[in-house]
Design an enzyme around this catalytic site. Structure first.
Site, short mmCIF file in Angstrom:
data_model
loop_
_atom_site.label_atom_id
_atom_site.label_comp_id
_atom_site.label_asym_id
_atom_site.label_seq_id
_atom_site.Cartn_x
_atom_site.Cartn_y
_atom_site.Cartn_z
CG ASN A 1 1.55 0.84 3.68
OD1 ASN A 1 0.38 1.15 3.54
ND2 ASN A 1 2.55 1.48 3.09
N GLY A 2 0.95 -3.21 5.76
CA GLY A 2 1.50 -4.38 6.44
C GLY A 2 0.39 -5.24 7.02
CE LYS B 1 10.66 -15.76 -15.48
NZ LYS B 1 9.41 -15.38 -14.91
CB CYS C 1 -0.88 0.04 1.23
SG CYS C 1 -1.73 -1.50 1.56
CD1 TRP D 1 -2.41 -3.36 -4.88
CD2 TRP D 1 -1.64 -5.10 -3.72
NE1 TRP D 1 -2.16 -4.37 -5.76
CE2 TRP D 1 -1.67 -5.45 -5.09
CE3 TRP D 1 -1.17 -6.04 -2.81
CZ2 TRP D 1 -1.29 -6.68 -5.56
CZ3 TRP D 1 -0.78 -7.27 -3.28
CH2 TRP D 1 -0.84 -7.59 -4.64
CD GLU E 1 10.06 -18.94 -13.56
OE1 GLU E 1 9.28 -19.59 -14.28
OE2 GLU E 1 9.91 -17.73 -13.35
CD GLU F 1 8.41 -14.61 -19.30
OE1 GLU F 1 7.22 -14.30 -19.24
OE2 GLU F 1 9.11 -14.85 -18.29
CE LYS G 1 2.79 -9.14 -13.10
NZ LYS G 1 4.05 -9.89 -13.09
NE ARG H 1 3.71 1.20 -2.84
CZ ARG H 1 4.74 0.56 -2.35
NH1 ARG H 1 5.93 0.82 -2.80
NH2 ARG H 1 4.59 -0.32 -1.39
CG HIS I 1 16.41 -40.40 -23.79
ND1 HIS I 1 16.62 -41.73 -24.04
CD2 HIS I 1 16.67 -40.24 -22.47
CE1 HIS I 1 16.97 -42.36 -22.94
NE2 HIS I 1 17.01 -41.47 -21.96
C1 F6R Z 1 6.29 -15.51 -16.76
C2 F6R Z 1 4.92 -15.06 -16.60
C3 F6R Z 1 3.83 -15.90 -17.20
C4 F6R Z 1 2.75 -16.13 -16.16
C5 F6R Z 1 1.53 -16.82 -16.77
C6 F6R Z 1 0.48 -17.13 -15.71
O1 F6R Z 1 7.18 -14.56 -16.30
O2 F6R Z 1 4.66 -14.06 -16.02
O3 F6R Z 1 4.30 -17.13 -17.70
O4 F6R Z 1 3.29 -16.92 -15.15
O5 F6R Z 1 0.96 -15.99 -17.75
O6 F6R Z 1 0.07 -15.98 -15.07
P1 F6R Z 1 -0.78 -16.02 -13.74
O7 F6R Z 1 0.06 -16.61 -12.66
O8 F6R Z 1 -1.16 -14.60 -13.47
O9 F6R Z 1 -1.96 -16.91 -14.02
#
Ligand code: F6R
Length: 621
Positions: free
Chosen positions: A101-102, A498, A2, A75, A494, A501, A616, A27, A517
């Site tokens: 906040n918290g 990264k 927040c 938030w 993962e 992406e 996002k 934020r 394989h």
């Molecule tokens: C990777 C990333 C995406 C999300 C995916 C699922 O950095 O951000 O692969 O992990 O789109 O998103 P959520 O978790 O919001 O369902």
């Protein structure tokens, strides 16, 4: 998570507070509010759910004016987003108001105690207890708002940045901090208080940063600093050089790298209120699941289906290993977009764990709805209070990671993994599969993770020469491969995600044993390999796989355990992490991988916070 801003001085506080709140909009918002002590000495509070614009609209009708005020953007963590749960919160008499906040961990006990002594609560938040505690302290003779705040905070456990004003001590703003940022901004005949520098940067660059357990009593001409027991001290202000954009990123050039550095704090928050220290070691409580337990819906559960997409699936794979190890319940992890069309075998004996940090991913929502329609109880794991997945679920475990602004997931990966580990331990304790001593050892190791993450952040930066060479190597590659075994495999997935992406370098991840394989045909001197080789029961096997790769002239970068003297013989470059139990090592190992992808993306001039083609939250199928 927040945002807080406060003002005391000769000007009208309201526009200053609104401007400060607007500067904190990055934020994330679910509600906002302000409280101003008017010239007549009244405490005027206005708040509204939704974006700041909703508060502005509410203020347009009757805008309070006064020279002391506080504001907040919420938030949500406790209590859904609504007008009533928006801050500031007031005491029974409307004399004291507080923003926070918290998380107040012992708020339920305090609330019961306050209600028993006649207090009336108007919200579902943990914050409101603070207003009533301060009210009590003033009524029982505390000589000032600052002293009443100190007395109240001595009763509180948890994490907070709080700011209070009272019409009974006008002209003062009192702020305090414990595990939540709070700063005092120094002006000429006016002073400010805020959770974040951007909120006050237009007015001053001279800032006093509060430390844990410190309290600031701020008037227009003085700032008095004390500890929670009232012992005074002084601190020289620091001069802020950053411009506004840099300040929003906490001085980091990108949100991505800022959020990488926030991971230790994010994991601490994920543990907060769930793991507590006792005389015989740490213990676990997931109060969020109490109602689900009481409903009996978990009694018939024989297996678990974990659903998600992208990074959430990688965390889910780690969750599977943890649940199978600690709770001995079989787990299937499915990519949500596949699950929903796969005619899944699911019913009341299947617990569905739906993972989506945004809470809005269309495929995860659809797959979860399907599981629910077929009778499965659902636990959602998400970062966003009130998001769509929370309405599909029977219970919700929030990540408590704070807003993640960079499109690419970082702190939501480590907090999802942490939350799933807590769920695994909880299930194991509940069904008796997990011995008490092993549960305590695992919890102690989890509690140690944030401190170890801080070490990894510091040592990875210190290894900059090696790091530079590795980043340059990957930056000029067309393609590279990641391998790992056991918990190292989701980590490899993962790490590869990264890299592709944010730097657009083609990266594939395989279980190390699968290389021979097929994928090994891709490897040559131009395709580097990133090997997850922390201490584990398959360490020797991973090293054999690395040797097979080296024989094909591929360069090898290894993630290994500190003190591993063997690895240098097999890898061209190594990034080390502290020794950790095998399941927990990915929480540390992901940090050098994230930092590496960041460095590669910088060298390739990519748009790091908003990679091409990505969003996002993916709200379409
Ligand atoms: C990777 C990333 C995406 C999300 C995916 C699922 O950095 O951000 O692969 O992990 O789109 O998103 P959520 O978790 O919001 O369902």
């Amino acid at each position: 998570m927040c945002g807080i801003v406060g003002y005391v001085g000769p000007k009208n506080a309201t526009p200053i507070l609104l401007d400060g709140l607007a500067r904190l909009e990055y934020r994330g918002y679910d509600s906002a509010g302000i409280a101003v002590v008017s010239a007549a000495g009244d405490l005027e509070v206005r708040k509204a759910a939704g974006k700041l614009q909703n508060l502005r609209t509410a203020l347009a009708v009757a805008e309070p004016a006064g020279q002391v005020g506080i504001g907040h953007t919420r938030w949500a963590t406790h209590g859904r987003p609504s007008d009533g749960n928006a801050h500031p919160h007031v005491d029974c008499g409307g004399d004291v108001t507080v923003v926070h906040n918290g998380i107040i961990e012992n708020y339920a006990e305090l609330r019961d105690e306050l209600i028993a002594t006649g207090h009336h609560f108007a919200s579902e938040t943990d914050t409101e207890v603070l207003a009533h505690l301060i009210e009590d302290a003033l009524a029982s003779g505390a000589p000032s708002l600052a002293e009443a705040t100190r007395r109240s905070l001595r009763r509180v456990t948890g994490s907070y940045a709080i700011v209070a004003v009272s019409k009974r001590d006008p002209g003062h703003i009192v702020g305090a901090r414990l595990n939540g940022p709070l700063i005092v901004g120094l002006g000429e005949g006016e002073n400010f208080i805020a959770s974040d520098i951007p909120a006050i940067l237009r007015h001053t660059r001279e800032v006093v940063v509060l430390d844990e357990g410190e309290v600031a009593d701020v008037t227009s001409t003085a700032v008095t600093l004390t500890d929670l027991d009232g012992r005074e001290f002084t601190r020289a202000p620091m001069h802020v050089e950053w411009d506004l954009e840099a300040a929003e990123k906490g001085g980091y050039p990108h949100y991505f790298v800022k959020e990488i550095h926030e991971q230790p704090h994010a994991v601490r928050r994920a543990l907060l209120g769930r793991v507590s220290e006792g005389a015989s070691g740490p213990s676990l409580r997931l109060a969020e699941l109490d109602r689900l337990v009481a409903s009996g819906a978990l009694d018939g559960v024989r297996r678990i289906a974990i659903l998600g997409c992208g990074t959430s699936v990688h965390a889910g794979m780690l969750g599977k290993y943890a649940i199978e190890r600690w709770a001995r319940i079989p787990v299937e992890v499915s990519i949500a977009s596949e699950y929903r069309y796969a005619d899944p075998i699911v019913g009341p004996d299947t617990l569905c764990v739906a993972i989506t940090q945004s809470g809005e991913t269309a495929d995860t929502l659809a797959a979860t709805r399907l599981a629910r329609e077929l009778g499965a109880p659902v636990i959602a794991v998400t970062n966003i209070v009130g998001s769509a997945i929370t309405r599909v679920a029977d219970a919700v475990l929030y990540l408590q990671a704070g807003p993640e602004i960079s499109v690419t997931a970082t702190k939501t990966f480590v907090t999802t993994t942490t939350t799933l580990y807590l769920l695994a331990l909880w299930l194991g304790q509940r069904n008796g599969a997990l011995a008490e001593a092993e549960a305590r050892a695992a919890l102690a190791a989890l509690v140690a993770v944030p401190g170890q993450m801080e070490r990894v952040l510091a040592t990875t930066a210190a290894a900059s020469a090696t790091f530079d060479t590795m980043a340059s190597l990957l930056a000029k590659s067309q393609s590279c491969m990641f391998i790992g075994r056991g918990a190292g495999f989701p980590l490899a997935l993962e790490g590869a995600l990264k890299l592709k992406e944010i730097s657009y370098v083609h990266a594939e991840a395989y279980p190390a044993g699968e290389l021979k394989h097929g994928p090994i045909a891709l490897l040559d001197a131009d395709v580097p390999l990133v090997a997850m080789a922390p201490a584990s029961k398959t360490y020797e096997k991973v090293i054999s796989n690395v040797q097979e790769v080296r024989a094909r002239d591929a360069k090898v970068i290894a993630i290994a355990t500190e003190g591993d003297t063997n690895i240098a013989r097999h890898a061209d470059a190594t990034l080390s992490i502290p020794r950790m139990p095998e399941l927990l090592a990915p929480l540390l190992g992901i940090i050098p991988l994230q930092l590496l992808s960041y460095e590669v993306a910088l060298r390739r001039g990519c748009n790091i916070d908003q990679p091409r083609n990505l969003a996002k939250s993916v709200t379409v199928e």
